[in-house]
Design an enzyme around this catalytic site. Structure first.
Site, short mmCIF file in Angstrom:
data_model
loop_
_atom_site.label_atom_id
_atom_site.label_comp_id
_atom_site.label_asym_id
_atom_site.label_seq_id
_atom_site.Cartn_x
_atom_site.Cartn_y
_atom_site.Cartn_z
N TRP A 62 0.77 -1.19 -0.12
CA TRP A 62 0.01 -0.05 -0.04
C TRP A 62 0.74 1.37 0.09
O TRP A 62 0.45 2.29 -0.70
CB TRP A 62 -1.28 0.03 1.19
CG TRP A 62 -2.15 -0.79 1.01
CD1 TRP A 62 -2.47 -1.92 0.02
CD2 TRP A 62 -3.35 -0.64 1.54
NE1 TRP A 62 -3.38 -2.33 0.06
CE2 TRP A 62 -4.41 -1.53 0.93
CE3 TRP A 62 -4.05 0.12 2.43
CZ2 TRP A 62 -5.65 -1.72 1.21
CZ3 TRP A 62 -5.41 0.15 2.75
CH2 TRP A 62 -5.88 -0.68 2.18
N LYS A 161 -8.96 -2.30 6.60
CA LYS A 161 -9.49 -3.60 6.62
C LYS A 161 -10.39 -3.94 7.59
O LYS A 161 -9.73 -3.63 8.83
CB LYS A 161 -8.33 -4.51 6.25
CG LYS A 161 -9.09 -6.02 6.14
CD LYS A 161 -8.03 -6.86 5.36
CE LYS A 161 -6.50 -7.03 5.85
NZ LYS A 161 -5.63 -7.74 5.00
#
Length: 211
Positions: A62, A161
């Site tokens: 990421w 998440k």
């Protein structure tokens, strides 16, 4: 040592996975990069010049995407307990960000620049026992939101998440008390059998209780 059937199955699936193959071809560190790329396409989260904080960043899938998107005039401050190889445009701080010393290092790296976006792809080491895994997963995502509350600028954004299960509904309520808009995404790169989804909070307001 002989591998178990489940580990052999995981290896076979991993190396036949289209996103694993694509990450090798495109030069991304992990298949997870495509999750953030899709989230960014849908929700326009990252723009040139932004300051992004990436929690649980290692091995850097990421952070790599965020660094490319913010460009030379932006910055990414990343943190993880695990080590992470250097990425251009990314300042990495190794340690547990819940420790005051590590948190203060993150604040020092942020400086006086308002944080535009906090991202977290953190997950615990899964045991396969839901009664153990789900509380640990919720603990991590709550920590990520706590960090966002402390560093996000007004109207900043948040991505994390989350796993469906106990604590999920309350977490969404908490998010809705902090952001103008909350959406749930299941990127194509998320394996279909996984309970993971990604919460996107847009327009940070500060936080209030939502009944």
């Amino acid at each position: 040592m002989a591998r178990s059937k489940s580990s052999n199955r995981w290896l076979e699936e991993h190396f036949s996975d289209q996103y694993v193959k694509k990450s090798h071809a495109d030069g991304y560190r992990t298949r997870a990069s495509y999750k953030l790329l899709e989230l960014n396409d849908k929700d326009r989260l990252i723009r040139p010049g932004m300051l992004v904080v990436d929690l649980g960043a290692a091995p850097g899938g990421w952070s790599q995407v965020a660094g490319q998107q913010v460009g030379t005039h932006g910055r990414v401050v990343a943190s993880d307990i695990l080590p992470m190889d250097t990425l251009e445009g990314v300042e990495f701080i190794q340690g547990d960000f819940t420790d005051d010393s590590v948190f203060n290092q993150i604040l020092l790296a942020i400086g006086d620049t308002p944080v535009d976006l906090v991202i977290s792809d953190m997950a615990p080491n899964m045991s396969g026992i839901n009664a153990v895994d789900q509380p640990q997963a919720m603990y991590l995502v709550e920590l990520a939101l706590d960090m966002a509350k402390r560093v996000l600028k007004p109207q900043g954004n948040f991505v994390a998440k989350v796993f469906h299960g106990e604590g999920y509904d309350q977490y969404l309520k908490d998010l809705k008390g902090c952001f103008e808009k909350v959406v749930i995404r299941k990127p194509d790169a998320s394996r279909s059998r996984s309970r993971e989804v990604y919460v996107v909070g847009k327009g940070f307001l500060g936080c209030q209780t939502v009944s």
